[in-house]
Design a protein around this motif. Structure first.
Motif, PDB file in Angstrom:
ATOM      1  N   ASP A  77       0.699  -1.224  -0.071  1.00  7.33           N
ATOM      2  CA  ASP A  77       0.236   0.048  -0.004  1.00  7.33           C
ATOM      3  C   ASP A  77       0.858   1.301  -0.091  1.00  7.33           C
ATOM      4  OD1 ASP A  77      -2.290  -1.313  -0.221  1.00  7.33           O
ATOM      5  OD2 ASP A  77      -2.744  -1.192   1.962  1.00  7.33           O
ATOM      6  N   PHE A  78       2.028   1.391   0.978  1.00  8.49           N
ATOM      7  CA  PHE A  78       2.967   2.435   0.807  1.00  8.49           C
ATOM      8  C   PHE A  78       3.631   2.569  -0.644  1.00  8.49           C
ATOM      9  CE2 PHE A  78       6.763   4.660   1.670  1.00  8.49           C
ATOM     10  CZ  PHE A  78       6.309   5.546   2.611  1.00  8.49           C
ATOM     11  N   GLU A 109       0.869   4.014  -3.027  1.00  7.54           N
ATOM     12  CA  GLU A 109       0.640   5.449  -2.546  1.00  7.54           C
ATOM     13  C   GLU A 109       1.516   6.332  -3.010  1.00  7.54           C
ATOM     14  OE1 GLU A 109       0.023   8.268   1.558  1.00  7.54           O
ATOM     15  OE2 GLU A 109       0.350   6.199   1.692  1.00  7.54           O
ATOM     16  N   HIS A 110       2.749   6.041  -2.908  1.00  4.31           N
ATOM     17  CA  HIS A 110       3.840   6.970  -3.589  1.00  4.31           C
ATOM     18  C   HIS A 110       4.604   6.744  -4.709  1.00  4.31           C
ATOM     19  CE1 HIS A 110       3.891   8.795   0.618  1.00  4.31           C
ATOM     20  NE2 HIS A 110       3.768   7.739   1.058  1.00  4.31           N
ATOM     21  N   SER A 151      -4.513   5.088 -11.415  1.00  4.28           N
ATOM     22  CA  SER A 151      -3.774   5.873 -10.227  1.00  4.28           C
ATOM     23  C   SER A 151      -4.211   7.443 -10.340  1.00  4.28           C
ATOM     24  CB  SER A 151      -2.514   5.714 -10.397  1.00  4.28           C
ATOM     25  OG  SER A 151      -1.881   6.288 -11.822  1.00  4.28           O
ATOM     26  N   HIS A 186      -5.052   2.202  -7.261  1.00  5.88           N
ATOM     27  CA  HIS A 186      -5.724   2.972  -6.317  1.00  5.88           C
ATOM     28  C   HIS A 186      -7.329   2.441  -6.161  1.00  5.88           C
ATOM     29  CE1 HIS A 186      -2.420   6.484  -6.405  1.00  5.88           C
ATOM     30  NE2 HIS A 186      -2.136   5.454  -5.651  1.00  5.88           N
ATOM     31  N   GLN A 197      -9.655   6.955  -3.510  1.00  3.79           N
ATOM     32  CA  GLN A 197      -8.545   7.741  -3.505  1.00  3.79           C
ATOM     33  C   GLN A 197      -8.745   8.233  -5.050  1.00  3.79           C
ATOM     34  OE1 GLN A 197      -5.788   3.913  -2.965  1.00  3.79           O
ATOM     35  NE2 GLN A 197      -4.654   4.878  -1.179  1.00  3.79           N
TER      36      GLN A 197
END
Length: 225
Positions: A40-41, A44-45, A176, A199, A203
């Protein structure tokens, strides 16, 4: 309804179902250097970005600012991904090929764009038996432009290749947030988030696209050529 001349689709997670193998491989390459990042991290980035830039941004989020660290991870990532793709079975999401055929029947041109390099993008297309001029009309990769997403360079390149001059008649779809930002920066008339990849719907909605869809199969109901 929208008068669309060109639809630009992200590849992995949008039209290509590869089970997030790229981001799982990014996660693996970074964690080999002593981290314990969750997927997930990484999503996210890093989702949607040129992959070396994704690594840089993930490291930045970890407060690591060393170019040599990102370069070593990137080189390892490329080898790990090559190994993973050799064994990976790749397919389009269910109904996507029919959806593309419907758009093409309405005289809408189809471009694919991706944060992958061209070699990987073409390998994916080969594994799916997709042929230029049939399922799609143009492919634009991270290798073809100097600026990665969310810069609109890849969309501008697709418009140039397919001779579409009005960005208001271009649709950009991706899985995304950065795909949506790319479409907005290109001033696309329609931006679509699809929750089949990086995502979640929530999100994607935070980026305020024109629509958020659960599947691209729904897309023809929202546009007309």
């Amino acid at each position: 309804m929208h008068n669309i001349e060109l639809a630009v689709f992200d590849m992995a997670g949008t039209v290509v179902n590869e089970n997030n193998i790229v981001y799982k491989t990014l996660q693996k390459a970074i964690n080999k250097t002593g981290h314990e990042l969750h997927l997930d991290f990484v999503l996210e980035h890093g989702a949607g970005k040129e992959k070396h830039q994704a690594i840089k941004d993930i490291l930045k989020a970890l407060d690591i600012h060393k170019d040599q660290a990102s370069e070593a991870i990137f080189q390892d990532f490329k080898q790990l991904l090559d190994d993973a793709y050799r064994e990976l079975k790749v397919a389009s999401f269910e109904g996507v090929e029919d959806m593309l055929a419907e758009l093409k029947s309405r005289k809408i041109k189809i471009a694919l764009n991706t944060g992958y390099n061209r070699a990987i993008a073409e390998l994916l297309l080969q594994k799916m038996d997709w042929i230029k001029g049939q399922q799609y009309d143009a492919l634009v990769t991270a290798d073809d432009v100097s600026e990665g997403r969310p810069h609109p360079a890849m969309i501008s390149k697709a418009m140039e290749l397919l001779e579409v001059s009005d960005a208001g008649k271009v649709l950009k779809a991706g899985d995304s947030i950065i795909d949506i930002e790319e479409g907005k920066n290109a001033r696309c008339g329609v931006t679509i988030g699809v929750s089949t990849g990086a995502h979640t719907a929530a999100q994607l909605q935070s980026a305020e696209p024109t629509y958020v869809l659960g599947s691209l199969v729904e897309l023809p109901h929202y546009i007309m050529g």
